[in-house]
Structure formats: structure tokens, C-alpha cells
Design an enzyme around this catalytic site. Structure first.
Site, PDB file in Angstrom:
ATOM      1  N   ARG A  59      50.728  -1.614  29.511  1.00 16.30           N
ATOM      2  CA  ARG A  59      50.861  -1.460  28.057  1.00 16.30           C
ATOM      3  C   ARG A  59      52.304  -1.125  27.691  1.00 16.30           C
ATOM      4  NH1 ARG A  59      46.396   0.615  24.255  1.00 16.30           N
ATOM      5  NH2 ARG A  59      47.411  -1.053  23.140  1.00 16.30           N
ATOM      6  N   GLN A  91      46.384   6.412  15.316  1.00 14.87           N
ATOM      7  CA  GLN A  91      45.579   6.453  16.541  1.00 14.87           C
ATOM      8  C   GLN A  91      46.291   5.693  17.651  1.00 14.87           C
ATOM      9  OE1 GLN A  91      41.053   5.934  15.544  1.00 14.87           O
ATOM     10  NE2 GLN A  91      42.230   4.818  14.012  1.00 14.87           N
ATOM     11  N   HIS A 109      46.287  10.379  19.154  1.00 10.76           N
ATOM     12  CA  HIS A 109      45.800   9.993  20.485  1.00 10.76           C
ATOM     13  C   HIS A 109      46.908  10.031  21.516  1.00 10.76           C
ATOM     14  CE1 HIS A 109      41.988   7.666  19.025  1.00 10.76           C
ATOM     15  NE2 HIS A 109      41.882   8.965  18.907  1.00 10.76           N
ATOM     16  N   CYS A 117      52.153  16.589  32.858  1.00 14.78           N
ATOM     17  CA  CYS A 117      51.983  17.018  34.258  1.00 14.78           C
ATOM     18  C   CYS A 117      50.745  17.907  34.354  1.00 14.78           C
ATOM     19  CB  CYS A 117      53.223  17.806  34.705  1.00 14.78           C
ATOM     20  SG  CYS A 117      53.028  18.580  36.330  1.00 14.78           S
ATOM     21  N   CYS A 120      51.761  21.633  35.865  1.00 13.76           N
ATOM     22  CA  CYS A 120      52.376  22.689  35.031  1.00 13.76           C
ATOM     23  C   CYS A 120      52.050  22.535  33.551  1.00 13.76           C
ATOM     24  CB  CYS A 120      53.902  22.684  35.235  1.00 13.76           C
ATOM     25  SG  CYS A 120      54.715  21.259  34.477  1.00 13.76           S
ATOM     26  N   THR A 177      42.072  -0.107  11.304  1.00 11.56           N
ATOM     27  CA  THR A 177      41.197   0.593  12.245  1.00 11.56           C
ATOM     28  C   THR A 177      39.743   0.218  11.952  1.00 11.56           C
ATOM     29  OG1 THR A 177      40.517   2.754  13.139  1.00 11.56           O
ATOM     30  CG2 THR A 177      41.131   2.701  10.805  1.00 11.56           C
ATOM     31  N   ASN A 202      42.573  -3.618   5.578  1.00 11.27           N
ATOM     32  CA  ASN A 202      42.117  -4.027   6.908  1.00 11.27           C
ATOM     33  C   ASN A 202      41.817  -5.525   6.916  1.00 11.27           C
ATOM     34  OD1 ASN A 202      41.561  -2.623   9.461  1.00 11.27           O
ATOM     35  ND2 ASN A 202      39.529  -3.561   9.269  1.00 11.27           N
TER      36      ASN A 202
HETATM   37  P1  NAD Z   1      33.843   8.520  20.520  1.00 18.85           P
HETATM   38  O1  NAD Z   1      32.415   8.820  20.293  1.00 18.85           O
HETATM   39  O2  NAD Z   1      34.849   9.015  19.551  1.00 18.85           O
HETATM   40  O3  NAD Z   1      34.045   7.021  20.685  1.00 18.85           O
HETATM   41  C1  NAD Z   1      33.323   6.410  21.667  1.00 18.85           C
HETATM   42  C2  NAD Z   1      33.696   5.033  21.427  1.00 18.85           C
HETATM   43  O4  NAD Z   1      33.696   4.359  22.624  1.00 18.85           O
HETATM   44  C3  NAD Z   1      32.694   4.327  20.509  1.00 18.85           C
HETATM   45  O5  NAD Z   1      33.083   4.483  19.174  1.00 18.85           O
HETATM   46  C4  NAD Z   1      32.839   2.929  20.915  1.00 18.85           C
HETATM   47  O6  NAD Z   1      33.676   2.239  20.014  1.00 18.85           O
HETATM   48  C5  NAD Z   1      33.562   3.030  22.245  1.00 18.85           C
HETATM   49  N1  NAD Z   1      32.769   2.388  23.237  1.00 18.85           N
HETATM   50  C6  NAD Z   1      31.572   2.720  23.681  1.00 18.85           C
HETATM   51  N2  NAD Z   1      31.176   1.831  24.604  1.00 18.85           N
HETATM   52  C7  NAD Z   1      32.195   0.957  24.720  1.00 18.85           C
HETATM   53  C8  NAD Z   1      32.423  -0.186  25.495  1.00 18.85           C
HETATM   54  N3  NAD Z   1      31.516  -0.607  26.364  1.00 18.85           N
HETATM   55  N4  NAD Z   1      33.565  -0.860  25.369  1.00 18.85           N
HETATM   56  C9  NAD Z   1      34.468  -0.411  24.498  1.00 18.85           C
HETATM   57  N5  NAD Z   1      34.337   0.649  23.716  1.00 18.85           N
HETATM   58  C10 NAD Z   1      33.197   1.306  23.854  1.00 18.85           C
HETATM   59  O7  NAD Z   1      34.317   8.994  21.980  1.00 18.85           O
HETATM   60  P2  NAD Z   1      34.091  10.418  22.529  1.00 18.85           P
HETATM   61  O8  NAD Z   1      33.721  10.292  23.949  1.00 18.85           O
HETATM   62  O9  NAD Z   1      33.212  11.184  21.600  1.00 18.85           O
HETATM   63  O10 NAD Z   1      35.577  10.927  22.458  1.00 18.85           O
HETATM   64  C11 NAD Z   1      36.065  11.169  21.207  1.00 18.85           C
HETATM   65  C12 NAD Z   1      37.395  11.756  21.447  1.00 18.85           C
HETATM   66  O11 NAD Z   1      38.177  10.927  22.318  1.00 18.85           O
HETATM   67  C13 NAD Z   1      38.075  11.814  20.153  1.00 18.85           C
HETATM   68  O12 NAD Z   1      38.782  13.011  20.152  1.00 18.85           O
HETATM   69  C14 NAD Z   1      39.028  10.632  20.175  1.00 18.85           C
HETATM   70  O13 NAD Z   1      40.177  10.937  19.423  1.00 18.85           O
HETATM   71  C15 NAD Z   1      39.364  10.507  21.625  1.00 18.85           C
HETATM   72  N6  NAD Z   1      39.614   9.128  21.983  1.00 18.85           N
HETATM   73  C16 NAD Z   1      40.810   8.747  22.488  1.00 18.85           C
HETATM   74  C17 NAD Z   1      40.958   7.457  22.879  1.00 18.85           C
HETATM   75  C18 NAD Z   1      42.238   6.928  23.462  1.00 18.85           C
HETATM   76  O14 NAD Z   1      42.203   6.008  24.274  1.00 18.85           O
HETATM   77  N7  NAD Z   1      43.356   7.473  23.064  1.00 18.85           N
HETATM   78  C19 NAD Z   1      39.963   6.559  22.770  1.00 18.85           C
HETATM   79  C20 NAD Z   1      38.793   6.989  22.149  1.00 18.85           C
HETATM   80  C21 NAD Z   1      38.595   8.297  21.817  1.00 18.85           C
HETATM   81  N1  APR Z   2      45.763  -6.779  10.013  1.00 22.31           N
HETATM   82  C1  APR Z   2      44.927  -5.785   9.596  1.00 22.31           C
HETATM   83  N2  APR Z   2      43.867  -5.348  10.317  1.00 22.31           N
HETATM   84  C2  APR Z   2      43.654  -5.942  11.505  1.00 22.31           C
HETATM   85  C3  APR Z   2      44.469  -6.978  12.013  1.00 22.31           C
HETATM   86  C4  APR Z   2      45.562  -7.386  11.199  1.00 22.31           C
HETATM   87  N3  APR Z   2      46.400  -8.371  11.577  1.00 22.31           N
HETATM   88  N4  APR Z   2      43.970  -7.370  13.211  1.00 22.31           N
HETATM   89  C5  APR Z   2      42.894  -6.601  13.450  1.00 22.31           C
HETATM   90  N5  APR Z   2      42.678  -5.755  12.427  1.00 22.31           N
HETATM   91  C6  APR Z   2      41.616  -4.754  12.279  1.00 22.31           C
HETATM   92  C7  APR Z   2      40.288  -5.199  12.844  1.00 22.31           C
HETATM   93  O1  APR Z   2      39.520  -5.831  11.837  1.00 22.31           O
HETATM   94  C8  APR Z   2      39.670  -3.860  13.253  1.00 22.31           C
HETATM   95  O2  APR Z   2      38.951  -3.311  12.156  1.00 22.31           O
HETATM   96  O3  APR Z   2      42.019  -3.638  13.035  1.00 22.31           O
HETATM   97  C9  APR Z   2      40.870  -2.961  13.536  1.00 22.31           C
HETATM   98  C10 APR Z   2      41.088  -2.695  15.020  1.00 22.31           C
HETATM   99  O4  APR Z   2      39.998  -1.899  15.459  1.00 22.31           O
HETATM  100  P1  APR Z   2      39.970  -1.396  16.965  1.00 22.31           P
HETATM  101  O5  APR Z   2      40.333  -2.505  17.868  1.00 22.31           O
HETATM  102  O6  APR Z   2      38.667  -0.685  17.145  1.00 22.31           O
HETATM  103  O7  APR Z   2      41.171  -0.348  17.070  1.00 22.31           O
HETATM  104  P2  APR Z   2      41.148   1.155  16.541  1.00 22.31           P
HETATM  105  O8  APR Z   2      40.282   1.299  15.329  1.00 22.31           O
HETATM  106  O9  APR Z   2      42.569   1.591  16.429  1.00 22.31           O
HETATM  107  O10 APR Z   2      40.457   1.977  17.777  1.00 22.31           O
HETATM  108  C11 APR Z   2      40.378   3.393  17.635  1.00 22.31           C
HETATM  109  O11 APR Z   2      39.652   3.549  19.942  1.00 22.31           O
HETATM  110  O12 APR Z   2      39.748   2.869  22.127  1.00 22.31           O
HETATM  111  C12 APR Z   2      40.232   3.758  21.213  1.00 22.31           C
HETATM  112  O13 APR Z   2      42.317   4.754  21.610  1.00 22.31           O
HETATM  113  C13 APR Z   2      41.702   3.646  21.053  1.00 22.31           C
HETATM  114  O14 APR Z   2      42.890   4.651  19.241  1.00 22.31           O
HETATM  115  C14 APR Z   2      41.941   3.647  19.571  1.00 22.31           C
HETATM  116  C15 APR Z   2      40.604   4.000  18.992  1.00 22.31           C
HETATM  117 ZN    ZN Z   3      54.966  19.833  36.273  1.00 22.03          ZN
END
Ligand code: NAD
Ligand code: APR
Ligand code: ZN
Length: 234
Positions: A59, A91, A109, A117, A120, A177, A202
Site C-alpha cells: 500500500r 478513515q 484509523h 513499536c 516501547c 465512505t 458519495n
Molecule cells: P466493525 O464492526 O466496525 O466493522 C466490521 C466490518 O468488517 C464490517 O462493517 C464489514 O464491512 C467488514 N467485514 C466483515 N466481513 C468482511 C469481509 N469478509 N470482507 C471485508 N470486510 C468485511 O469492526 P470491529 O471489529 O467492530 O472493529 C471496529 C473498530 O475497528 C473500529 O474502531 C474501527 O475504527 C476499526 N477499524 C479499523 C480498520 C482499519 O483497517 N484501519 C478497519 C475496520 C475497523
Molecule cells: N467518488 C466518490 N465516492 C466513491 C468513489 C468516487 N470516485 N469511488 C467509490 N466511492 C464510494 C463507494 O460508493 C463507497 O460508498 O466510496 C465508498 C468506499 O467505501 P469502502 O470501500 O467501504 O471504504 P470506507 O468506507 O472508507 O471503509 C471504512 O473499513 O476496512 C476498513 O480501514 C478500512 O477505513 C476503512 C473502513
Molecule cells: Zn521501541
């Protein structure tokens, strides 16, 4: 459009899509190719840290080759020219908002160009590859570095600051999102409870679409600059 006094903006992967960074849940999204449990959970990291390092190295390499798009720059302009309180919560773990000039920004996020780390508990900037032989610049430990990214099941960063801003804002805008992941997916309801006007910009209606007062659907690079232009002309 009534000129607001305090704006909170939430962005997700969709705002970076037109820069060339895949989203997560679109038809060809990242989670359609990779099981999120392997690379975005603490359990996945414990089971196979090398796999997680490879995912975030990939990434970082991908983001290093792309540029912020017109939607990122429009939000940078809005922060500059808006006469009121402003907070951008993303996010996304990429650095495209910073590169487009955003400063009042929270990465709830975390960021993939930061490392944590686990020996520490200190953070540092991290560009380039991370592996099991990476060394902590603070304590010197080797093999304890992880991406400073919040995974499923972990608490996001700066939630107090975010909720304080949500309860004080009179305009909440959600951009790019899907409204799938909490707590971010619940921000629109917090803002509405506080009396804010809520707008979704969106590609298509998100999971939380019913909670927004207004919505515009289309690519972020066209609807976000147009929305900002109209607001700043008010
Ligand atoms: P959650 O309930 O917030 O989200 C779980 C998500 O996992 C679901 O909304 C769904 O979209 C996704 N999911 C479930 N099965 C999936 C699959 N097979 N493929 C792809 N996506 C799938 O998650 P949680 O366990 O309750 O954790 C929430 C916390 O984790 C929150 O604090 C959130 O900010 C954090 N988080 C961080 C990241 C990241 O990568 N930075 C990703 C998601 C959540
Ligand atoms: N312009 C506007 N919106 C767009 C575009 C675009 N060109 N392309 C895609 N989208 C919209 C899609 O319709 C969708 O609603 O962006 C959204 C992307 O949704 P996700 O792929 O679920 O991404 P996000 O909502 O950021 O995921 C939330 O889930 O896995 C975790 O850490 C990950 O922070 C992320 C979190
Ligand atoms: Zn350290």
C-alpha cells in the site's frame, strides 16, 4: 445554502479512488481480493506478521506513485477559506489530504507511513519497507514494529476530539465512505442529534444514506469541488 459556523467532514476510501487507490468494498475492492481478517486485525498480525508487512509495504508503494485529486484539493481550499471552526476526520491511512494542504486533520484509523513499536509503544514516521528485521528508532528493539494503523476490533484515534467537534458542528459532510464500519458510520447520527445539517457526497447512497438531510451522488472529483465552490460563494 445557509453559511455554517462549524464544519466537520468525514472521508473514506472513495475520496482517494480517482487518485488510483482501490477502495475496500466496491466490486473490485481490496476486501474482494484479500481477507481483511488476515491483514486488518490484531489476530491476523499475530498469526502472520510478514503477511501484514507485505500488505502495508504494497500500500505504501502504491500511494507513493499517486497524487491527491481535485476533491482532496477542494477540502484543502475549504479549510483555508472557510470563516469558522473546521475539522477533517479521515478513515484513510494514505497521506493525500496532507499533500493537498489539509492541516486540521485527524487520521482516526492511523497512517500507513507511521510505525508503532509494540515493545516501547512509541510511534515514528515510516517510509518504505517494514519487515520482521525492522528496528525501533526509539528503543532499538528488532522485530517489534507494526504499521500504526487501527485494525478491526481496535479503538480508533482521537475519538474524544471527534465527538466534541460533532456535538458542536452545524454542518456534517460525509465523503467517499460506505458507512459500513463503526464508529465512523455513526457520526452522522451524532451530528444530527446536535442539530447539524448532514450532507452525503458519495458515488452512490451509502449504508447510512437515510440519516442525511441532503445527498449528491457522483465522482468526488466533480461533486466535491462544486459543493465547496457553492459554499464559499454563499
Ligand atoms: P466493525 O464492526 O466496525 O466493522 C466490521 C466490518 O468488517 C464490517 O462493517 C464489514 O464491512 C467488514 N467485514 C466483515 N466481513 C468482511 C469481509 N469478509 N470482507 C471485508 N470486510 C468485511 O469492526 P470491529 O471489529 O467492530 O472493529 C471496529 C473498530 O475497528 C473500529 O474502531 C474501527 O475504527 C476499526 N477499524 C479499523 C480498520 C482499519 O483497517 N484501519 C478497519 C475496520 C475497523
Ligand atoms: N467518488 C466518490 N465516492 C466513491 C468513489 C468516487 N470516485 N469511488 C467509490 N466511492 C464510494 C463507494 O460508493 C463507497 O460508498 O466510496 C465508498 C468506499 O467505501 P469502502 O470501500 O467501504 O471504504 P470506507 O468506507 O472508507 O471503509 C471504512 O473499513 O476496512 C476498513 O480501514 C478500512 O477505513 C476503512 C473502513
Ligand atoms: Zn521501541
Amino acid at each position: 445554502m445557509k453559511y455554517p459556523s462549524s464544519i466537520v467532514i468525514l472521508t473514506g476510501a472513495g475520496i482517494s479512488a480517482e487518485s488510483g487507490i482501490s477502495t475496500f468494498r466496491d466490486p473490485d475492492g481490496i476486501w474482494s481480493k484479500i481477507d481483511y481478517r488476515e491483514v486488518a486485525t490484531p489476530q491476523g498480525f499475530a498469526a502472520n506478521p510478514l503477511r501484514v508487512h507485505e500488505f502495508y509495504n504494497w500500500r505504501r508503494r502504491n500511494v507513493a506513485t499517486v497524487e491527491p485529486n481535485a476533491a482532496h484539493f477542494a477540502l484543502g481550499r475549504l479549510e483555508q477559506e472557510f470563516r469558522g471552526e473546521f475539522l477533517l476526520v479521515t478513515q484513510n491511512v494514505d497521506s493525500l489530504h496532507e499533500r493537498a494542504g489539509s492541516k486540521r486533520l485527524i487520521h482516526m484509523h492511523g497512517q500507513h507511513d507511521k510505525a508503532l513499536c509494540t515493545a516501547c509503544e512509541q510511534r515514528c514516521a515510516w517510509h518504505g519497507e517494514m519487515s520482521l528485521s525492522s528496528q525501533c528508532p526509539h528503543c532499538g528493539s528488532v522485530g517489534y514494529m507494526r504499521p500504526d494503523v487501527v485494525w478491526f476490533g481496535e479503538m480508533p484515534y482521537e475519538m474524544d476530539r471527534i465527538y466534541t467537534a460533532l456535538t458542536a458542528c452545524d454542518l456534517f459532510i460525509s465523503i467517499g465512505t460506505s458507512g459500513n464500519v463503526y464508529p465512523a458510520a455513526g457520526f452522522v447520527r451524532e451530528a444530527r442529534k446536535a442539530g447539524a445539517r448532514t450532507v452525503e457526497l458519495n458515488l452512490e447512497p451509502s449504508e447510512g444514506a437515510a440519516h442525511f438531510n441532503e445527498a449528491e451522488h457522483g465522482p468526488a472529483t466533480s461533486i466535491v469541488p462544486a459543493y465547496v465552490e457553492r459554499m464559499l460563494r454563499t
